[in-house]
Design a protein around this motif. Sequence first.
Motif, short mmCIF file in Angstrom:
data_model
loop_
_atom_site.label_atom_id
_atom_site.label_comp_id
_atom_site.label_asym_id
_atom_site.label_seq_id
_atom_site.Cartn_x
_atom_site.Cartn_y
_atom_site.Cartn_z
N ALA A 78 37.81 -3.37 44.74
CA ALA A 78 38.62 -2.66 45.73
C ALA A 78 39.68 -1.78 45.07
CB ALA A 78 39.28 -3.67 46.67
N LEU A 79 40.23 -2.26 43.95
CA LEU A 79 41.22 -1.47 43.22
C LEU A 79 40.62 -0.17 42.71
CD1 LEU A 79 44.12 -1.40 42.01
CD2 LEU A 79 43.16 -2.52 39.98
N HIS A 108 37.92 1.29 43.85
CA HIS A 108 37.57 2.12 45.00
C HIS A 108 38.77 2.95 45.44
CE1 HIS A 108 37.28 2.71 49.49
NE2 HIS A 108 36.16 3.28 49.09
N GLY A 109 39.96 2.36 45.36
CA GLY A 109 41.17 3.10 45.68
C GLY A 109 41.42 4.25 44.73
N LYS A 110 40.99 4.09 43.45
CA LYS A 110 41.20 5.14 42.45
C LYS A 110 40.17 6.26 42.55
CE LYS A 110 43.12 2.04 38.90
NZ LYS A 110 42.91 1.51 37.53
#
Length: 399
Positions: free
Chosen positions: A359-360, A362-364
């Motif tokens: 998820a981290l 994906h945020g980037k």
Amino acid sequence: MGNAPWLSVIGLGEDGLDGLSPASRQVLDDAEVIMAPPRHLSLVPHGTQDRIEWPVPYVDGFAKLLDLRGKKTVVLASGDPFWFGAGSVIARNLAPDEWTALPGPSTFSLAAARLAWPLEKTLTMGLHAAPLARLRPHLARGVRAIVLLRDGDAVLDLAEWLTALGFGDTTLHVMEALGGPRERVRQGTANALGFDDIAHPVCVGLDLDGSGASIPKASGIPDTLFETDGQITKRPIRALTLSALAPQQGEHLWDIGGGTGSIGIEWLMSHPSVTATTIEPRADRAERIRRNADAFGQDRLEVVHGLAPDALVGLTPPDVVFIGGGFSENLMRWLHETLAAGTRLVANAVTLESEAALALWHGKLGGDLLRIELAQSAPLGPRRGWKSAYPVVQWSVML
């Protein structure tokens, strides 16, 4: 205008010179050197040309061939040299203006004519230098195939292999020395062939029949067909994952955390031009992946025993990456910093830790995030209920 080619590759049938076109006969008559395997040389009467036997293994003959540059040379091959023949191998080693090809009728064409099978609807495979398991993805009742085999013993091996897989009712049309004076065509079923005096060269027409398990053409091979210790991307998740990986012609896949090897194997089954490398940290699982790949006829799967990202150094760069196990900050950072822009990546996460790391990132980087939740019916006391599998979070992104 360039110089005339010094090399001619002529397709020769079992009828020897009688089957050659006038153009091929003239090229052969004008040649200074004839180079061919012993069987082909035996079909051509001795003339003024020097004769050189092509050595075994075949690849060892290219050094001798290149030494003949400047002499008018003919290489004799079977039938059509560019249909499971020597033509493509020779062409890879020479400039386009150095050689020309004069094909004859292929063994496949002769076999189809004997059997009255439409060639465009018949599977054709060259198994004279490849494992029988290359046939495995195509085994299904009603399929017709014409295969080239090494010798008579290979025909017997094929019959035994088909029987063991549940296709013993398959009719084998055993065709020897097609197109020549020694031609012979006989039939028998795989489980009761009834003869073993099979002469080379040989091809076999297969009219497949039996109760053996067939491999579906769509993504999602049944889990039961794989040898596994339980570490496998299950069939529904695998089908969704292959859809996300979206193999295209000629692409190369890295399957990181291979487990059973199911993703890499199904990737290879999507098209003969694609390639794949599976990376697996456990030695026992790497060996199991090799066995599964061989059993499915995907012996071209490269299996690397090692831990990513260290094991990735020096490998053929990928077009697509799948992370099926061990998604981590360290691995993802290495991939992001190392791989070429435009590389596609698909990652599946099951644990909370790997899901959080995914998820981290994906945020980037963005991309598509999909949560897959599946349930199967299972006994619940005297009745039935839904038993849920662990949810899988799938991330697809272009780096």
